[in-house]
Design an enzyme around this catalytic site. Structure first.
Site, PDB file in Angstrom:
ATOM      1  N   TYR A 113       0.839  -1.210   0.000  1.00 51.83           N
ATOM      2  CA  TYR A 113       0.000   0.000   0.000  1.00 51.83           C
ATOM      3  C   TYR A 113       0.871   1.256   0.000  1.00 51.83           C
ATOM      4  CZ  TYR A 113      -3.847   3.093   1.559  1.00 51.83           C
ATOM      5  OH  TYR A 113      -4.782   4.097   1.672  1.00 51.83           O
TER       6      TYR A 113
ATOM      7  N   GLN B   6      -0.399   4.088  21.190  1.00 50.93           N
ATOM      8  CA  GLN B   6      -0.163   4.646  19.850  1.00 50.93           C
ATOM      9  C   GLN B   6      -1.305   5.611  19.512  1.00 50.93           C
ATOM     10  OE1 GLN B   6      -1.147   1.614  20.560  1.00 50.93           O
ATOM     11  NE2 GLN B   6      -2.024   0.486  18.864  1.00 50.93           N
TER      12      GLN B   6
HETATM   13  P1  NAD Z   1     -12.660   1.762  -0.048  1.00 49.61           P
HETATM   14  O1  NAD Z   1     -12.027   0.429  -0.029  1.00 49.61           O
HETATM   15  O2  NAD Z   1     -13.977   1.942   0.650  1.00 49.61           O
HETATM   16  O3  NAD Z   1     -12.842   2.292  -1.547  1.00 49.61           O
HETATM   17  C1  NAD Z   1     -11.926   2.010  -2.567  1.00 49.61           C
HETATM   18  C2  NAD Z   1     -12.720   1.618  -3.813  1.00 49.61           C
HETATM   19  O4  NAD Z   1     -11.821   1.369  -4.891  1.00 49.61           O
HETATM   20  C3  NAD Z   1     -13.553   0.347  -3.617  1.00 49.61           C
HETATM   21  O5  NAD Z   1     -14.885   0.556  -4.038  1.00 49.61           O
HETATM   22  C4  NAD Z   1     -12.831  -0.681  -4.511  1.00 49.61           C
HETATM   23  O6  NAD Z   1     -13.708  -1.685  -4.979  1.00 49.61           O
HETATM   24  C5  NAD Z   1     -12.267   0.210  -5.593  1.00 49.61           C
HETATM   25  N1  NAD Z   1     -11.133  -0.365  -6.291  1.00 49.61           N
HETATM   26  C6  NAD Z   1      -9.979  -0.843  -5.757  1.00 49.61           C
HETATM   27  N2  NAD Z   1      -9.167  -1.314  -6.718  1.00 49.61           N
HETATM   28  C7  NAD Z   1      -9.817  -1.097  -7.905  1.00 49.61           C
HETATM   29  C8  NAD Z   1      -9.480  -1.354  -9.257  1.00 49.61           C
HETATM   30  N3  NAD Z   1      -8.324  -1.927  -9.610  1.00 49.61           N
HETATM   31  N4  NAD Z   1     -10.376  -1.004 -10.221  1.00 49.61           N
HETATM   32  C9  NAD Z   1     -11.545  -0.410  -9.894  1.00 49.61           C
HETATM   33  N5  NAD Z   1     -11.923  -0.147  -8.612  1.00 49.61           N
HETATM   34  C10 NAD Z   1     -11.056  -0.501  -7.636  1.00 49.61           C
HETATM   35  O7  NAD Z   1     -11.598   2.799   0.531  1.00 49.61           O
HETATM   36  P2  NAD Z   1     -11.779   4.336   0.890  1.00 49.61           P
HETATM   37  O8  NAD Z   1     -11.608   4.494   2.337  1.00 49.61           O
HETATM   38  O9  NAD Z   1     -12.991   4.871   0.254  1.00 49.61           O
HETATM   39  O10 NAD Z   1     -10.483   4.929   0.187  1.00 49.61           O
HETATM   40  C11 NAD Z   1     -10.574   5.644  -1.054  1.00 49.61           C
HETATM   41  C12 NAD Z   1      -9.212   6.193  -1.423  1.00 49.61           C
HETATM   42  O11 NAD Z   1      -8.760   7.067  -0.391  1.00 49.61           O
HETATM   43  C13 NAD Z   1      -8.146   5.112  -1.567  1.00 49.61           C
HETATM   44  O12 NAD Z   1      -7.296   5.444  -2.643  1.00 49.61           O
HETATM   45  C14 NAD Z   1      -7.391   5.179  -0.258  1.00 49.61           C
HETATM   46  O13 NAD Z   1      -6.052   4.775  -0.405  1.00 49.61           O
HETATM   47  C15 NAD Z   1      -7.506   6.650   0.089  1.00 49.61           C
HETATM   48  N6  NAD Z   1      -7.387   6.851   1.540  1.00 49.61           N
HETATM   49  C16 NAD Z   1      -8.458   6.623   2.379  1.00 49.61           C
HETATM   50  C17 NAD Z   1      -8.304   6.814   3.747  1.00 49.61           C
HETATM   51  C18 NAD Z   1      -9.437   6.602   4.722  1.00 49.61           C
HETATM   52  O14 NAD Z   1      -9.261   6.834   5.926  1.00 49.61           O
HETATM   53  N7  NAD Z   1     -10.625   6.236   4.300  1.00 49.61           N
HETATM   54  C19 NAD Z   1      -7.063   7.213   4.267  1.00 49.61           C
HETATM   55  C20 NAD Z   1      -6.017   7.406   3.391  1.00 49.61           C
HETATM   56  C21 NAD Z   1      -6.188   7.245   2.027  1.00 49.61           C
END
Ligand code: NAD
Length: 314
Positions: free
Chosen positions: A162, A226
């Site tokens: 990640y 933490q």
């Molecule tokens: P989530 O898992 O709820 O949403 C991610 C979505 O991306 C899912 O619907 C998944 O099915 C889709 N996905 C993953 N790989 C894919 C692919 N190859 N093709 C098409 N769709 C794909 O996660 P989230 O919390 O909504 O996170 C969204 C973004 O924000 C991510 O990039 C994550 O790294 C970033 N992020 C979130 C947080 C948090 O606290 N929620 C913190 C840091 C970063």
């Protein structure tokens, strides 16, 4: 989100109608972006392969006349052939600790998925918006973490699929901006919570809330000292909407700097649950960061970012 004075801060709320493609639209953050942009009068194309998202998040908008959905793995390409896009927003990536079940897919969507999004943005003359993460700081030696800190990441550890995917995603985004002139944005999201998180997603807030609701002891890793900071989804979405309208291409932290130890979080959950909640202690996961707290001086100066939803009851 409150602002220092009544001056309106530019955001998508006041922009002309936009055509926005969002990868990861069926996820937690993506679905809130879809909702916000549709409510503001924009047209949204959602793309998701449901690796960690929920079909119900797509169904919320399927009847909407300005929403279309494409089921696709964006690591293999983004099959969009519609009208000219204004923005490609790349939010697809398994995000919760469950990404460790999909290490290759997580690396691919950070690498190939990001490049496919950049190519699409370039072809359309659109902006490209990357969802990066506080995980790029790893187990930080600098506290709180400003954007200028380069981080302390184990490149081969269990979290590396990640962390390194996002570090690569940031690097290729800057490369497309510098060498191909793509109008890019990069945000580093710190822990965010709110409605539509999957109950089983393994993040600490959902873990604690569901254990408390089921009357189970809350699982605390390590000694619970933490720290983490927790941002409410509406504050994040407001920050994203404002940053889209700011001409700034380097990474920007978006998070809530109120910091809690895990034991303090247990106390907050106990207050909200309204009854005594017990704890069980388990071994700290590998490479778990000891502290995480956003320095938001840049975002507060740039877009008057000021999270307004506190975590607790206070
Ligand atoms: P989530 O898992 O709820 O949403 C991610 C979505 O991306 C899912 O619907 C998944 O099915 C889709 N996905 C993953 N790989 C894919 C692919 N190859 N093709 C098409 N769709 C794909 O996660 P989230 O919390 O909504 O996170 C969204 C973004 O924000 C991510 O990039 C994550 O790294 C970033 N992020 C979130 C947080 C948090 O606290 N929620 C913190 C840091 C970063």
């Amino acid at each position: 989100m409150t602002t220092p004075d009544s001056q309106p801060v530019p955001s998508t709320a006041t922009s002309d109608p936009l055509r926005i493609l969002i990868t990861g639209s069926a996820g937690f953050v993506g679905s809130h972006l879809v909702e916000r942009f549709l409510n503001e009068g924009h047209t949204v194309i959602g793309v998701d392969n449901y690796i960690s998202g929920q079909v119900s998040n797509t169904e919320l908008f399927l009847e909407h006349p300005r929403f279309t959905f494409i089921e696709a793995d964006v690591s293999h390409g983004i099959p969009y052939e519609g009208e000219k896009l204004d923005w490609v927003m790349h939010f697809a990536s398994p995000a919760s600790p469950h990404y460790q079940q999909f290490p290759v897919e997580t690396l691919m969507v950070g690498a190939q998925g990001t490049q496919n999004g950049l190519e699409l943005a370039h072809a359309h003359g659109a902006g490209f918006f990357l969802a990066s993460t506080s995980e790029v700081y790893g187990d930080p030696h600098v506290h709180p973490q400003p954007e200028t800190y380069w981080g302390n990441v184990n490149p081969i550890g269990v979290r590396s699929c990640y962390d390194e995917a996002k570090r690569y995603a940031e690097a290729i985004t800057m490369a497309y901006h510098r060498s191909r002139g793509v109008n890019t944005r990069i945000i580093r999201i710190f822990n965010t919570y709110g409605p539509r998180m999957r109950p089983d997603d393994g993040r600490v807030i959902t873990n604690f809330v569901h254990q408390a609701l089921r009357g189970e002891p809350l699982t605390v890793y390590g000694d619970g000292s933490q720290t983490r900071s927790f941002q409410y989804i509406d504050d994040l979405v407001e920050g994203i909407s404002r940053l889209m309208m700011a001409q700034y291409h380097e990474p920007v932290n978006l998070g809530n700097p109120d910091e809690f130890t895990m034991l303090e979080l247990v106390n907050e959950i106990t207050l909200i649950a309204g009854r005594q909640v017990s704890k069980k202690f388990e071994r700290l996961p590998l490479d778990d960061p000891k502290m995480r707290n956003p320095d938001i001086i840049l975002s507060s100066n740039l877009i008057q970012f000021k999270p307004s939803t506190p975590l607790g009851l206070a």
